[in-house]
Design a protein around this motif. Structure first.
Motif, PDB file in Angstrom:
ATOM      1  N   VAL A 167       0.852  -1.207   0.000  1.00 55.92           N
ATOM      2  CA  VAL A 167       0.000   0.000   0.000  1.00 55.92           C
ATOM      3  C   VAL A 167       0.877   1.242   0.000  1.00 55.92           C
ATOM      4  O   VAL A 167       0.659   2.189  -0.775  1.00 55.92           O
ATOM      5  CB  VAL A 167      -0.939   0.004   1.236  1.00 55.92           C
ATOM      6  CG1 VAL A 167      -1.658   1.350   1.340  1.00 55.92           C
ATOM      7  CG2 VAL A 167      -1.962  -1.114   1.134  1.00 55.92           C
ATOM      8  N   ALA A 168       1.903   1.257   0.886  1.00 55.37           N
ATOM      9  CA  ALA A 168       2.816   2.400   0.966  1.00 55.37           C
ATOM     10  C   ALA A 168       3.543   2.609  -0.364  1.00 55.37           C
ATOM     11  O   ALA A 168       3.706   3.747  -0.832  1.00 55.37           O
ATOM     12  CB  ALA A 168       3.827   2.173   2.088  1.00 55.37           C
ATOM     13  N   GLN A 169       3.954   1.504  -0.987  1.00 56.76           N
ATOM     14  CA  GLN A 169       4.648   1.581  -2.278  1.00 56.76           C
ATOM     15  C   GLN A 169       3.729   2.180  -3.347  1.00 56.76           C
ATOM     16  O   GLN A 169       4.160   3.004  -4.171  1.00 56.76           O
ATOM     17  CB  GLN A 169       5.098   0.178  -2.683  1.00 56.76           C
ATOM     18  CG  GLN A 169       5.946   0.137  -3.943  1.00 56.76           C
ATOM     19  CD  GLN A 169       6.348  -1.282  -4.299  1.00 56.76           C
ATOM     20  OE1 GLN A 169       5.515  -2.171  -4.331  1.00 56.76           O
ATOM     21  NE2 GLN A 169       7.624  -1.497  -4.549  1.00 56.76           N
ATOM     22  N   THR A 170       2.447   1.811  -3.306  1.00 57.42           N
ATOM     23  CA  THR A 170       1.488   2.321  -4.298  1.00 57.42           C
ATOM     24  C   THR A 170       1.194   3.801  -4.054  1.00 57.42           C
ATOM     25  O   THR A 170       0.999   4.572  -5.002  1.00 57.42           O
ATOM     26  CB  THR A 170       0.184   1.494  -4.254  1.00 57.42           C
ATOM     27  OG1 THR A 170       0.502   0.103  -4.311  1.00 57.42           O
ATOM     28  CG2 THR A 170      -0.713   1.841  -5.431  1.00 57.42           C
ATOM     29  N   ALA A 194       2.141   7.320   2.723  1.00 58.53           N
ATOM     30  CA  ALA A 194       3.127   6.244   2.572  1.00 58.53           C
ATOM     31  C   ALA A 194       3.978   6.116   3.831  1.00 58.53           C
ATOM     32  O   ALA A 194       4.217   5.008   4.329  1.00 58.53           O
ATOM     33  CB  ALA A 194       4.010   6.495   1.358  1.00 58.53           C
ATOM     34  N   ALA A 195       4.436   7.244   4.351  1.00 58.57           N
ATOM     35  CA  ALA A 195       5.271   7.238   5.558  1.00 58.57           C
ATOM     36  C   ALA A 195       4.500   6.725   6.764  1.00 58.57           C
ATOM     37  O   ALA A 195       5.030   5.989   7.601  1.00 58.57           O
ATOM     38  CB  ALA A 195       5.794   8.647   5.839  1.00 58.57           C
ATOM     39  N   LYS A 196       3.228   7.069   6.837  1.00 56.90           N
ATOM     40  CA  LYS A 196       2.391   6.636   7.966  1.00 56.90           C
ATOM     41  C   LYS A 196       2.047   5.156   7.875  1.00 56.90           C
ATOM     42  O   LYS A 196       1.981   4.454   8.888  1.00 56.90           O
ATOM     43  CB  LYS A 196       1.105   7.477   7.991  1.00 56.90           C
ATOM     44  CG  LYS A 196       0.199   7.182   9.169  1.00 56.90           C
ATOM     45  CD  LYS A 196      -1.039   8.063   9.146  1.00 56.90           C
ATOM     46  CE  LYS A 196      -1.957   7.745  10.333  1.00 56.90           C
ATOM     47  NZ  LYS A 196      -3.179   8.576  10.312  1.00 56.90           N
ATOM     48  N   THR A 197       1.817   4.666   6.659  1.00 60.57           N
ATOM     49  CA  THR A 197       1.383   3.275   6.464  1.00 60.57           C
ATOM     50  C   THR A 197       2.514   2.278   6.663  1.00 60.57           C
ATOM     51  O   THR A 197       2.336   1.234   7.280  1.00 60.57           O
ATOM     52  CB  THR A 197       0.799   3.100   5.044  1.00 60.57           C
ATOM     53  OG1 THR A 197      -0.286   4.009   4.865  1.00 60.57           O
ATOM     54  CG2 THR A 197       0.299   1.669   4.835  1.00 60.57           C
ATOM     55  N   SER A 198       3.689   2.625   6.152  1.00 60.34           N
ATOM     56  CA  SER A 198       4.794   1.668   6.157  1.00 60.34           C
ATOM     57  C   SER A 198       5.423   1.523   7.545  1.00 60.34           C
ATOM     58  O   SER A 198       5.448   2.458   8.338  1.00 60.34           O
ATOM     59  CB  SER A 198       5.865   2.109   5.157  1.00 60.34           C
ATOM     60  OG  SER A 198       6.958   1.228   5.193  1.00 60.34           O
ATOM     61  N   THR A 199       5.935   0.338   7.800  1.00 62.50           N
ATOM     62  CA  THR A 199       6.711   0.096   9.026  1.00 62.50           C
ATOM     63  C   THR A 199       8.195  -0.037   8.692  1.00 62.50           C
ATOM     64  O   THR A 199       9.008  -0.265   9.579  1.00 62.50           O
ATOM     65  CB  THR A 199       6.241  -1.202   9.709  1.00 62.50           C
ATOM     66  OG1 THR A 199       6.383  -2.291   8.786  1.00 62.50           O
ATOM     67  CG2 THR A 199       4.793  -1.087  10.149  1.00 62.50           C
ATOM     68  N   ASN A 200       8.533   0.111   7.401  1.00 65.38           N
ATOM     69  CA  ASN A 200       9.911  -0.019   6.936  1.00 65.38           C
ATOM     70  C   ASN A 200      10.617   1.333   7.038  1.00 65.38           C
ATOM     71  O   ASN A 200      10.157   2.330   6.481  1.00 65.38           O
ATOM     72  CB  ASN A 200       9.911  -0.523   5.491  1.00 65.38           C
ATOM     73  CG  ASN A 200      11.305  -0.827   4.976  1.00 65.38           C
ATOM     74  OD1 ASN A 200      12.105   0.069   4.822  1.00 65.38           O
ATOM     75  ND2 ASN A 200      11.564  -2.099   4.716  1.00 65.38           N
ATOM     76  N   ASP A 201      11.734   1.364   7.743  1.00 65.81           N
ATOM     77  CA  ASP A 201      12.462   2.623   7.957  1.00 65.81           C
ATOM     78  C   ASP A 201      12.961   3.223   6.655  1.00 65.81           C
ATOM     79  O   ASP A 201      13.005   4.451   6.502  1.00 65.81           O
ATOM     80  CB  ASP A 201      13.647   2.398   8.911  1.00 65.81           C
ATOM     81  CG  ASP A 201      13.183   1.998  10.298  1.00 65.81           C
ATOM     82  OD1 ASP A 201      12.109   2.468  10.722  1.00 65.81           O
ATOM     83  OD2 ASP A 201      13.888   1.211  10.961  1.00 65.81           O
ATOM     84  N   ASP A 202      13.360   2.377   5.710  1.00 65.56           N
ATOM     85  CA  ASP A 202      13.831   2.891   4.411  1.00 65.56           C
ATOM     86  C   ASP A 202      12.710   3.608   3.669  1.00 65.56           C
ATOM     87  O   ASP A 202      12.928   4.663   3.056  1.00 65.56           O
ATOM     88  CB  ASP A 202      14.346   1.733   3.552  1.00 65.56           C
ATOM     89  CG  ASP A 202      15.674   1.208   4.054  1.00 65.56           C
ATOM     90  OD1 ASP A 202      16.462   2.012   4.569  1.00 65.56           O
ATOM     91  OD2 ASP A 202      15.908  -0.005   3.944  1.00 65.56           O
TER      92      ASP A 202
END
Length: 595
Positions: A167-170, A194-202
């Motif tokens: 979702v964050a990537q999209t 995207a920043a809020k959805t993702s849990t990946n620091d990168d």
């Protein structure tokens, strides 16, 4: 002197840059080495599923570092394994990842091809729709409206599937599309999502960097700096040093752009000292180079040369203590070993295929022989079963003449005594019983209800004959289903006959016959009790003919039990007990079988 120091510094910086080509932090590099070690172990253990999983992990890590070509190399290795395993879902997953990487590399023809293959391989409806949307999106890369529609549908599908990272990537893809259409507000909104959805620091760092770039480009420099400062602080708190240093470097550029030289230099100096503390050659080189270049351009050669001298003095220890360099070396060594293992495995596969062709004829012959043996085995097994069934039927029929003889003998007694009513009553019950017996004559098992009715008819007949000798009762466990519970056909009757004819018949006063059928764990038990004269007393008064017949009757019953056990593995067992040990009177017979 200044020129010499500058050249030395630049040479050292170049060495550090070559040594530190990996862009990920120490933990991620170790993660790559860990994945590669696991892949090597899986290859040695001939575990293709685990090997493919570790190749996929490596591909994911390189994709996160935007090294898409290297990522595709590992994805392709995983894909080849999943093809051999014929795992369509995994193939679809890897094909989609390769397509996304090729899109990031702007190789639209390859991206189109892989999205199409992923769509064909996917078995899940949602996965097929995702790949169909992306295929249509890259094919319509000049139509912004259609692209947005496909991305919106993908976000819906991915949110329903709870795939947060995709979702964050999209969201980032949609932000890129919005920027191309000069819709800055929509791009900012999607990057924040995207920043809020993702849990990946990168991903979070990448979104923050893009947001800062947009704000800086729209003259909102303070907002850009604020975003990078917040992201940098978060990276510092969680010790994500690579992202922290990257953000600090970008932050110093924005400070310089804002003409806030003090903050820019402070940011660079703080980051430099932290990089020294962590023995991070790459970032020491980067920050040292920026500070050196700044002071050199500012005309402060003394300060510039000071940074160069310090770097030269600490360079040797820095490189020796940088575990990331060792990780790079280990990674290369493991990669070479894996290449050798894969070549060895490929050679073994070729040799195996050759030997397989030579062994095909032998395998066919062995298969034919095996099938012939199997056919003989099952034929013999069927014949054995048929023989047992014939034997069982023969034993059951052997019981019937005696039963008929006893019954007709009883009718004869009633007729001889001119008791026509009793004779008629007896014949009616006898006809009903015989009809039931004949109907079940070819059955090895009957229902509990059928057995109960047959026993009631039989005992009633015997009760008519020995009217004053005994009374009887039949009790059935209420937990037993009368229509589902199976009872061995004509197995209880001989024991009841013995109880009446050899126990109760000779009793001076009126006796009692009790039949109880109950459930005992996973077995069914039939308990036949009589308070007659007992086994020993009965033997003493029998004639030779009676003893011979009784012996044959017991033998028949034992043979039937043995045959049923062989044929149906029903574990029928029986035992006889004396009810009254004081005078050896009364008998209890317990017959049990598997439910």
């Amino acid at each position: 002197m200044r020129i010499f120091l500058s050249l030395c510094f630049l040479m050292l910086f170049g060495f550090a840059g070559i040594a530190q080509q990996e862009t990920k932090n120490k933990s991620v590099k170790e993660s790559k080495v860990g994945s590669l070690k696991k892949a090597e172990k899986a290859i040695k253990e001939d575990n293709p599923t685990e090997t493919a999983a570790q190749y996929t992990n490596l591909g994911n890590q390189y994709a996160a570092g935007k090294q898409y070509s290297v990522s595709n190399t590992y994805y392709q290795r995983a894909l080849n394994i999943y093809k051999d395993l014929k795992d369509n879902d995994k193939q679809a997953e890897i094909l989609r990842k390769i397509a996304i990487n090729n899109e990031a590399l702007n190789n639209i023809p390859l991206a189109t091809s892989y999205f199409s293959q992923a769509q064909d391989k996917a078995t899940n409806v949602q996965e097929r729709q995702l790949n169909s949307n992306d295929l249509s999106r890259v094919q319509n890369n000049t139509n912004a409206s259609k692209q947005a529609d496909f991305l919106n549908d993908n976000i819906r599908i991915l949110e329903e599937s709870n795939k947060r990272e995709e979702v964050a990537q999209t969201y980032q893809q949609r932000a890129k599309l919005s920027l191309a259409n000069k819709d800055t507000l929509a791009a900012i909104s999607d990057l924040k999502k995207a920043a809020k959805t993702s849990t990946n620091d990168d991903v979070k760092k990448d979104a923050a960097t893009k947001l800062a770039f947009i704000y800086a480009a729209t003259d909102s420099l303070k907002m850009a700096i604020k975003i990078l400062e917040e992201s940098s602080e978060k990276a510092y708190n969680i010790k994500d040093w690579d992202n922290y240093f990257d953000l600090q470097q970008k932050l110093s550029d924005y400070y310089f752009k804002e003409n806030n030289t003090t903050k820019a230099l402070q940011s660079l100096e703080t980051s430099l000292q932290k990089a020294y503390e962590l023995s991070n050659t790459k970032w020491v080189s980067a920050f040292n180079n920026k500070l050196y270049s700044y002071y050199l351009q500012a005309g402060n050669t003394v300060k510039a040369n000071e940074y160069a001298q310090i770097f030269m003095q600490r360079a040797w220890n820095l490189v020796n203590n940088d575990s990331l360099l060792m990780q790079n070396k280990i990674f290369g060594e493991i990669s070479q070993r894996i290449s050798l293992l894969e070549k060895e495995k490929e050679t073994q596969t070729v040799l195996y295929n050759k030997s397989k062709r030579f062994n095909t004829v032998l395998l066919i012959l062995l298969s034919v022989l095996f099938l012939a043996v199997l056919a003989i085995f099952f034929t013999l097994k069927r014949l054995k079963k048929k023989n047992l069934q014939v034997q069982l039927q023969s034993l059951r029929r052997e019981m019937n003449p005696h039963f008929v003889f006893n019954s007709l003998n009883s009718v004869n007694q009633f007729i001889a005594s001119n008791d026509e009513i009793a004779a008629n009553n007896y014949l009616t019950k006898y006809a009903t019983l015989m009809r039931n017996v004949m109907n079940a004559s070819n059955k090895d098992f009957v229902t509990l209800q059928e057995e109960k009715e047959a026993l009631q008819h039989y005992i009633s007949l015997e009760h008519l004959r020995f009217e004053d000798q005994f009374k009887f009762k039949i009790t059935i466990d209420e937990n037993l289903d009368h229509n589902q519970t199976k009872v061995p056909n004509m197995l209880l009757q001989p024991f009841i006959e013995n109880a009446i004819w050899h126990g109760l018949r000779y009793k001076k006063d009126k006796g009692l016959l009790s039949v109880l059928i109950r459930k005992n764990n996973d077995r069914i038990e039939a308990v036949i009790e009589d308070n007659g004269i007992g086994v020993e007393a009965s033997k003493a008064i029998k004639t030779v003919h009676q003893q011979t017949y009784d012996s044959r009757g017991i033998k028949n019953t034992i043979e039937r039990i043995e045959t049923l056990n062989k044929l149906y593995n029903c574990s029928i067992a029986y035992r006889t007990e004396v009810l009254n040990t004081a005078d050896n009177s009364g008998t209890r017979v317990i017959i049990s079988w598997k439910n």
